[in-house]
Structure formats: structure tokens, C-alpha cells
Design a protein around this motif. Structure first.
Motif, PDB file in Angstrom:
ATOM      1  N   TRP A  46     -73.456  76.941  27.358  1.00  0.00           N
ATOM      2  CA  TRP A  46     -74.156  76.405  26.193  1.00  0.00           C
ATOM      3  C   TRP A  46     -73.243  75.717  25.183  1.00  0.00           C
ATOM      4  O   TRP A  46     -73.694  75.385  24.089  1.00  0.00           O
ATOM      5  CB  TRP A  46     -74.935  77.517  25.495  1.00  0.00           C
ATOM      6  CG  TRP A  46     -76.146  77.969  26.267  1.00  0.00           C
ATOM      7  CD1 TRP A  46     -76.826  77.257  27.203  1.00  0.00           C
ATOM      8  CD2 TRP A  46     -76.815  79.232  26.147  1.00  0.00           C
ATOM      9  NE1 TRP A  46     -77.881  77.999  27.688  1.00  0.00           N
ATOM     10  CE2 TRP A  46     -77.903  79.211  27.067  1.00  0.00           C
ATOM     11  CE3 TRP A  46     -76.608  80.370  25.385  1.00  0.00           C
ATOM     12  CZ2 TRP A  46     -78.763  80.278  27.212  1.00  0.00           C
ATOM     13  CZ3 TRP A  46     -77.469  81.436  25.529  1.00  0.00           C
ATOM     14  CH2 TRP A  46     -78.540  81.389  26.427  1.00  0.00           C
ATOM     15  N   GLY A  47     -71.996  75.496  25.503  1.00  0.00           N
ATOM     16  CA  GLY A  47     -71.110  74.770  24.602  1.00  0.00           C
ATOM     17  C   GLY A  47     -70.704  75.605  23.393  1.00  0.00           C
ATOM     18  O   GLY A  47     -70.562  76.836  23.459  1.00  0.00           O
ATOM     19  N   THR A  48     -70.552  74.933  22.240  1.00  0.00           N
ATOM     20  CA  THR A  48     -70.108  75.606  21.027  1.00  0.00           C
ATOM     21  C   THR A  48     -71.069  76.702  20.566  1.00  0.00           C
ATOM     22  O   THR A  48     -70.624  77.792  20.187  1.00  0.00           O
ATOM     23  CB  THR A  48     -69.898  74.581  19.903  1.00  0.00           C
ATOM     24  OG1 THR A  48     -68.952  73.589  20.337  1.00  0.00           O
ATOM     25  CG2 THR A  48     -69.359  75.251  18.652  1.00  0.00           C
ATOM     26  N   PRO A  49     -72.405  76.495  20.569  1.00  0.00           N
ATOM     27  CA  PRO A  49     -73.297  77.614  20.215  1.00  0.00           C
ATOM     28  C   PRO A  49     -73.132  78.807  21.144  1.00  0.00           C
ATOM     29  O   PRO A  49     -73.204  79.959  20.705  1.00  0.00           O
ATOM     30  CB  PRO A  49     -74.700  76.995  20.336  1.00  0.00           C
ATOM     31  CG  PRO A  49     -74.503  75.538  20.150  1.00  0.00           C
ATOM     32  CD  PRO A  49     -73.179  75.238  20.756  1.00  0.00           C
ATOM     33  N   VAL A  51     -83.851  80.646  21.589  1.00  0.00           N
ATOM     34  CA  VAL A  51     -84.443  81.985  21.687  1.00  0.00           C
ATOM     35  C   VAL A  51     -83.349  83.052  21.623  1.00  0.00           C
ATOM     36  O   VAL A  51     -83.472  84.055  20.900  1.00  0.00           O
ATOM     37  CB  VAL A  51     -85.266  82.114  22.984  1.00  0.00           C
ATOM     38  CG1 VAL A  51     -85.661  83.564  23.227  1.00  0.00           C
ATOM     39  CG2 VAL A  51     -86.509  81.253  22.904  1.00  0.00           C
ATOM     40  N   THR A  52     -82.269  82.854  22.362  1.00  0.00           N
ATOM     41  CA  THR A  52     -81.186  83.836  22.371  1.00  0.00           C
ATOM     42  C   THR A  52     -80.523  83.934  21.001  1.00  0.00           C
ATOM     43  O   THR A  52     -80.248  85.041  20.510  1.00  0.00           O
ATOM     44  CB  THR A  52     -80.142  83.458  23.434  1.00  0.00           C
ATOM     45  OG1 THR A  52     -80.787  83.319  24.703  1.00  0.00           O
ATOM     46  CG2 THR A  52     -79.066  84.512  23.530  1.00  0.00           C
ATOM     47  N   ALA A  53     -80.241  82.798  20.389  1.00  0.00           N
ATOM     48  CA  ALA A  53     -79.639  82.822  19.053  1.00  0.00           C
ATOM     49  C   ALA A  53     -80.555  83.508  18.048  1.00  0.00           C
ATOM     50  O   ALA A  53     -80.099  84.302  17.208  1.00  0.00           O
ATOM     51  CB  ALA A  53     -79.326  81.396  18.603  1.00  0.00           C
ATOM     52  N   GLY A 113     -78.077  91.070  43.933  1.00  0.00           N
ATOM     53  CA  GLY A 113     -77.363  90.968  42.665  1.00  0.00           C
ATOM     54  C   GLY A 113     -76.349  89.843  42.658  1.00  0.00           C
ATOM     55  O   GLY A 113     -76.211  89.124  41.668  1.00  0.00           O
ATOM     56  N   ILE A 114     -75.627  89.675  43.760  1.00  0.00           N
ATOM     57  CA  ILE A 114     -74.658  88.577  43.849  1.00  0.00           C
ATOM     58  C   ILE A 114     -75.364  87.226  43.776  1.00  0.00           C
ATOM     59  O   ILE A 114     -74.915  86.298  43.082  1.00  0.00           O
ATOM     60  CB  ILE A 114     -73.835  88.703  45.137  1.00  0.00           C
ATOM     61  CG1 ILE A 114     -72.945  89.952  45.076  1.00  0.00           C
ATOM     62  CG2 ILE A 114     -72.964  87.460  45.364  1.00  0.00           C
ATOM     63  CD1 ILE A 114     -72.195  90.227  46.355  1.00  0.00           C
ATOM     64  N   GLY A 115     -76.491  87.092  44.488  1.00  0.00           N
ATOM     65  CA  GLY A 115     -77.249  85.839  44.421  1.00  0.00           C
ATOM     66  C   GLY A 115     -77.759  85.552  43.024  1.00  0.00           C
ATOM     67  O   GLY A 115     -77.742  84.406  42.561  1.00  0.00           O
ATOM     68  N   LEU A 116     -78.216  86.619  42.327  1.00  0.00           N
ATOM     69  CA  LEU A 116     -78.686  86.433  40.955  1.00  0.00           C
ATOM     70  C   LEU A 116     -77.549  85.991  40.039  1.00  0.00           C
ATOM     71  O   LEU A 116     -77.724  85.092  39.195  1.00  0.00           O
ATOM     72  CB  LEU A 116     -79.300  87.737  40.448  1.00  0.00           C
ATOM     73  CG  LEU A 116     -79.829  87.730  39.002  1.00  0.00           C
ATOM     74  CD1 LEU A 116     -80.956  86.722  38.857  1.00  0.00           C
ATOM     75  CD2 LEU A 116     -80.303  89.119  38.600  1.00  0.00           C
ATOM     76  N   LEU A 117     -76.378  86.602  40.192  1.00  0.00           N
ATOM     77  CA  LEU A 117     -75.240  86.228  39.356  1.00  0.00           C
ATOM     78  C   LEU A 117     -74.784  84.794  39.628  1.00  0.00           C
ATOM     79  O   LEU A 117     -74.381  84.077  38.700  1.00  0.00           O
ATOM     80  CB  LEU A 117     -74.079  87.194  39.587  1.00  0.00           C
ATOM     81  CG  LEU A 117     -74.258  88.612  39.038  1.00  0.00           C
ATOM     82  CD1 LEU A 117     -73.058  89.473  39.409  1.00  0.00           C
ATOM     83  CD2 LEU A 117     -74.453  88.598  37.535  1.00  0.00           C
ATOM     84  N   PHE A 161     -76.541  78.458  36.330  1.00  0.00           N
ATOM     85  CA  PHE A 161     -77.209  77.161  36.467  1.00  0.00           C
ATOM     86  C   PHE A 161     -78.624  77.207  35.884  1.00  0.00           C
ATOM     87  O   PHE A 161     -79.097  76.226  35.305  1.00  0.00           O
ATOM     88  CB  PHE A 161     -77.230  76.764  37.939  1.00  0.00           C
ATOM     89  CG  PHE A 161     -75.869  76.694  38.565  1.00  0.00           C
ATOM     90  CD1 PHE A 161     -75.061  75.579  38.382  1.00  0.00           C
ATOM     91  CD2 PHE A 161     -75.372  77.753  39.317  1.00  0.00           C
ATOM     92  CE1 PHE A 161     -73.797  75.520  38.946  1.00  0.00           C
ATOM     93  CE2 PHE A 161     -74.112  77.702  39.889  1.00  0.00           C
ATOM     94  CZ  PHE A 161     -73.322  76.581  39.703  1.00  0.00           C
ATOM     95  N   ALA A 162     -79.291  78.350  36.020  1.00  0.00           N
ATOM     96  CA  ALA A 162     -80.603  78.493  35.406  1.00  0.00           C
ATOM     97  C   ALA A 162     -80.497  78.480  33.883  1.00  0.00           C
ATOM     98  O   ALA A 162     -81.331  77.870  33.192  1.00  0.00           O
ATOM     99  CB  ALA A 162     -81.266  79.791  35.882  1.00  0.00           C
ATOM    100  N   LEU A 163     -79.475  79.128  33.352  1.00  0.00           N
ATOM    101  CA  LEU A 163     -79.282  79.127  31.901  1.00  0.00           C
ATOM    102  C   LEU A 163     -78.976  77.726  31.383  1.00  0.00           C
ATOM    103  O   LEU A 163     -79.455  77.334  30.305  1.00  0.00           O
ATOM    104  CB  LEU A 163     -78.149  80.081  31.537  1.00  0.00           C
ATOM    105  CG  LEU A 163     -78.417  81.580  31.742  1.00  0.00           C
ATOM    106  CD1 LEU A 163     -77.150  82.384  31.480  1.00  0.00           C
ATOM    107  CD2 LEU A 163     -79.540  82.056  30.847  1.00  0.00           C
ATOM    108  N   ARG A 164     -78.173  76.968  32.112  1.00  0.00           N
ATOM    109  CA  ARG A 164     -77.867  75.598  31.680  1.00  0.00           C
ATOM    110  C   ARG A 164     -79.093  74.696  31.779  1.00  0.00           C
ATOM    111  O   ARG A 164     -79.329  73.856  30.910  1.00  0.00           O
ATOM    112  CB  ARG A 164     -76.730  75.026  32.528  1.00  0.00           C
ATOM    113  CG  ARG A 164     -75.401  75.723  32.325  1.00  0.00           C
ATOM    114  CD  ARG A 164     -74.275  75.008  33.035  1.00  0.00           C
ATOM    115  NE  ARG A 164     -73.976  73.729  32.400  1.00  0.00           N
ATOM    116  CZ  ARG A 164     -73.012  72.910  32.789  1.00  0.00           C
ATOM    117  NH1 ARG A 164     -72.253  73.244  33.835  1.00  0.00           N
ATOM    118  NH2 ARG A 164     -72.792  71.787  32.178  1.00  0.00           N
ATOM    119  N   ALA A 165     -79.874  74.862  32.844  1.00  0.00           N
ATOM    120  CA  ALA A 165     -81.047  74.013  33.008  1.00  0.00           C
ATOM    121  C   ALA A 165     -82.098  74.287  31.936  1.00  0.00           C
ATOM    122  O   ALA A 165     -82.790  73.371  31.488  1.00  0.00           O
ATOM    123  CB  ALA A 165     -81.646  74.214  34.402  1.00  0.00           C
ATOM    124  N   ALA A 166     -82.219  75.539  31.522  1.00  0.00           N
ATOM    125  CA  ALA A 166     -83.233  75.920  30.524  1.00  0.00           C
ATOM    126  C   ALA A 166     -82.618  76.124  29.148  1.00  0.00           C
ATOM    127  O   ALA A 166     -83.149  76.894  28.338  1.00  0.00           O
ATOM    128  CB  ALA A 166     -83.949  77.189  30.977  1.00  0.00           C
TER     129      ALA A 166
END
Length: 396
Positions: free
Chosen positions: A347-350, A66-68, A45-49, A54-59
């Protein structure tokens, strides 16, 4: 006779030493196994967190729209279900929900973007007026800086280094924004499709998710979690939207009374930025102060729009919003600040706009699934589930 029978009662045989060792060793081994599995789960869990941001920023090009779209679709589910209860087919109901949202969103953006373009174009011509309004403040800080420099020079008996003038970078070419327009249009179109198809298949998806559980209790818990996520998200977004629109209209009316140009644009900016907790109202006040300095020649009148926004926001944040939302949607301010910082960094402002709805969804799911007992794992039980009996405890 009774004494003779009691004397003939043979004592129970004592257990063999091997059986006694086995009974003592089995709970100890079970405890070690449970602790090892809990430790591996905690490390995973710690490794995933650590790797998730970084995975969210890269993708972000894929995950952000999709999230919005998912958050918007969840907020539109009550309207979809209302239409379906009136025998409207799912496809048509989804189209009507999406059309309703797009009309409102485009009308709001049009009331902001078109006047804001004119203000942005007039900014270079209004810079001398801004400087004239801020001249007393600039002179005060200039005299203060001169006094500090003279004092330091007198104490140090040496020359004081002159302050370097900060270079103002000119705005980039509009072609930079034009070149990124097709990419943004593709993401917008992709998000619209996600909202539409999510709403089209919502009823079947929910039924399939519930009926696929292996037990009645699991199906009931799944249905409750889904309903709680929809209710919490839609209630928060609907209530906050109503509050922000009302706040924007009040700000627009007040600015119209003092003669501020484009009052609807400023009210729309206040309403939009008010979705971002803490930081949004501060940015709105700064923009209103800048607009007032561009419009009015008197510095106190120029700061009146920002003062109006700050006053109305204080009433809204401390009286109206807590009374309307109530205790059911009360969120820890520290969690809001952490969520705002995290999603704004990713993700910045969004991401900042999505921070609170995502926090509500995650908090609702985590509350139903149960939170890991990290303190119990480190200091007491050795498991990640609160209330788990200790296999090695003879009292259990």
C-alpha cells in the motif's frame, strides 16, 4: 488346600490375532488421517499467504481506507468507553471522538502542508544556492572520478566511456494532483464514516461477539482477546504519538534557535515520518538537509538541522521509547522490518504508516489463537498443533 486352589486357576485367554491387528492398525490410520489433514491445512495456508498480497494490492482502493479507519477506531475505543461510562450516548460519544481526532489531524496537516507548498514553489529558485553549497563535494567527486578514469585508461590502454548525464524529470503538472483530488476525498469521507459507525456499534458488537460463544471459556477467551487488541493498539499509538509530538516540538525549537524558517513545519514532518520505523527518520534527515541547503549559505550550518534531528532521534529511539513503552509492547525488530517492507510494498506510504499497528493486532490475535507448529509437522509429530499426542505412539 491353598496349593490346590492356585493350581485350578485357569490362564487368561490370548487375544485373537484379528483383534491384535485392529489395535495396531487403528492408531496408524488415525495418524495418517491427522497428518493428511495437517498437510492440507498447511498447503492451504501457504496458498493463502502467497495470494494475499496480490489481493490486497488489487483491492487497495477499498481495503486501505477500511483498514486505516479500523486502526484509528480501535485507538479511539478507550476514549469512547470513557465517555460512555459517563452516561454519554453511543452516537454522541462516537461523534465527539471523531471530532477530536479530525481537529488534531487537520491542525497537524495544516501546519505542514501550507508551509511545505511555499518551500516547494521556492525550490527552483534555490537550486543555484544548493549547487553552490555542494560545490566542494561535487568538485571532490569530480576530481575522484577523473582520477579513476585516468587510471582505468592507463591500465586498459584504451578510451574510457564517458559517463552519461542523468536526466532529471520535471515535476508533473499540478492538474494530475487536482484530477485525483475527488477520488481521495471520496476515500477520506468513506473512512470517516467507517470510523463513526464502528465506534457507534462498538459496545453492541463486542457484547454480541462475546455472548455468541458456545461456552463460558470461549466467551472469556474472546473477551480477553478483544481487550488485549484494544489495549495494545491504543497504548502503542497513544504513546508513540506523544513521543513523536514531543520530538517534533524539540526539533522545532532547535531549528528556531538557529534561524531555520518554518520550524513548526519541519517539526511536524519529523513527527509524522517518525511513525515509520527506520526509514522515516532517514527521510526526515534528508529533507532537513535539503531545507538547510536551501536556506543557509554555509554548508556546515546547512547540515546542522539534519544533525539536530539525527541526534534527538538517537536519544528518543535508544532511551526514551524503550523506557516509556516497556517490555509489554516490545516487538522483534526483524518483525517490524518485515511488516514495514510488506505493507509498504502493498500500500505504499500509508501501508508503511500502518505497518506497526497492524503487526501489533496480528501478533495479539495470533498469540491468543496459538501458532501452528510447522517444525513439528515437518520433522516430528505430523500435526500443526504443538504438544498434540501422537496417536500411533504406545507411550501416550
Amino acid at each position: 488346600m491353598r496349593v490346590e486352589q492356585s493350581e485350578r486357576v485357569e490362564p487368561r485367554p490370548r487375544p485373537a490375532p484379528l483383534d491384535r491387528i485392529r489395535r495396531v492398525a487403528e492408531p496408524s490410520l488415525e495418524r495418517q488421517r491427522v497428518r493428511l489433514l495437517a498437510g492440507l491445512t498447511l498447503m492451504a495456508g501457504i496458498g493463502l499467504l502467497l495470494g494475499l498480497p496480490f489481493a490486497l494490492r488489487a483491492a487497495s482502493e477499498f481495503l486501505l481506507p477500511v483498514t486505516a479507519a479500523m486502526v484509528i477506531a480501535i485507538a479511539l475505543v478507550p476514549l469512547l468507553e470513557w465517555l460512555e461510562r459517563r452516561r454519554v450516548p453511543s452516537g454522541i460519544a462516537a461523534f465527539l471522538c471523531l471530532f477530536f481526532f479530525l481537529v488534531i489531524a487537520n491542525a497537524a496537516l495544516a501546519s505542514i502542508v501550507v508551509p511545505a507548498t511555499e518551500w516547494f514553489q521556492a525550490l527552483p529558485q534555490r537550486i543555484p544556492q544548493i549547487q553552490a553549497n555542494l560545490a566542494p563535494v561535487i568538485d571532490f567527486y569530480s576530481n575522484l572520478q577523473k582520477f579513476v578514469d585516468d587510471t582505468v585508461q592507463m591500465l586498459a590502454k584504451g578510451p574510457v566511456a564517458a559517463a552519461q548525464a542523468s536526466a532529471v524529470q520535471a515535476p508533473s503538472s499540478i492538474m494530475d494532483y487536482v484530477s485525483s483530488a475527488p477520488h481521495a476525498a471520496i476515500q477520506l469521507f468513506f473512512g470517516i464514516l467507517v470510523v463513526y459507525f464502528f465506534l457507534c456499534g462498538w459496545t453492541r458488537l463486542r457484547e454480541r461477539t462475546i455472548t455468541s460463544r458456545g461456552s463460558f471459556g470461549g466467551a472469556l477467551a474472546t473477551a480477553r482477546v478483544i481487550q488485549d487488541v484494544v489495549d495494545s493498539t491504543s497504548a502503542y499509538l497513544g504513546t508513540i504519538t506523544l513521543i513523536n509530538v514531543t520530538l517534533g516540538l524539540l526539533v522545532s525549537a532547535a531549528l528556531w534557535l538557529i534561524g531555520m524558517p518554518s520550524p513548526l513545519m519541519w517539526g511536524g514532518i519529523v513527527a509524522l515520518l517518525n511513525y515509520i520505523p527506520y526509514i522515516g527518520p532517514i527521510l526526515a534527515a534528508i529533507l532537513l538537509a535539503l531545507g538547510g541547503l536551501m536556506t543557509f549559505s554555509d554548508v556546515w550550518l546547512a547540515l546542522t538541522p539534519a544533525a539536530i534531528q539525527i541526534g534527538l532521534h538517537m536519544v528518543e529511539a535508544n532511551a526514551v521509547t524503550p523506557a516509556v513503552l516497556g517490555k509489554r509492547l516490545t516487538i522483534n525488530p526483524l518483525l517490524i522490518l518485515l511488516s514495514l517492507s510488506f505493507w509498504g510494498w502493498v500500500w505504499g506510504t500509508p501501508g508503511a504508516l500502518l505497518a506497526v499497528p497492524l503487526l501489533i493486532i496480528i501478533q495479539t490475535i495470533a498469540g491468543a489463537a496459538g501458532k501452528p507448529d510447522i517444525a513439528g509437522f515437518l520433522f516430528e509429530e505430523g500435526t500443526l498443533v504443538a504438544g498434540t499426542p501422537d496417536p500411533g505412539d504406545p507411550d501416550d
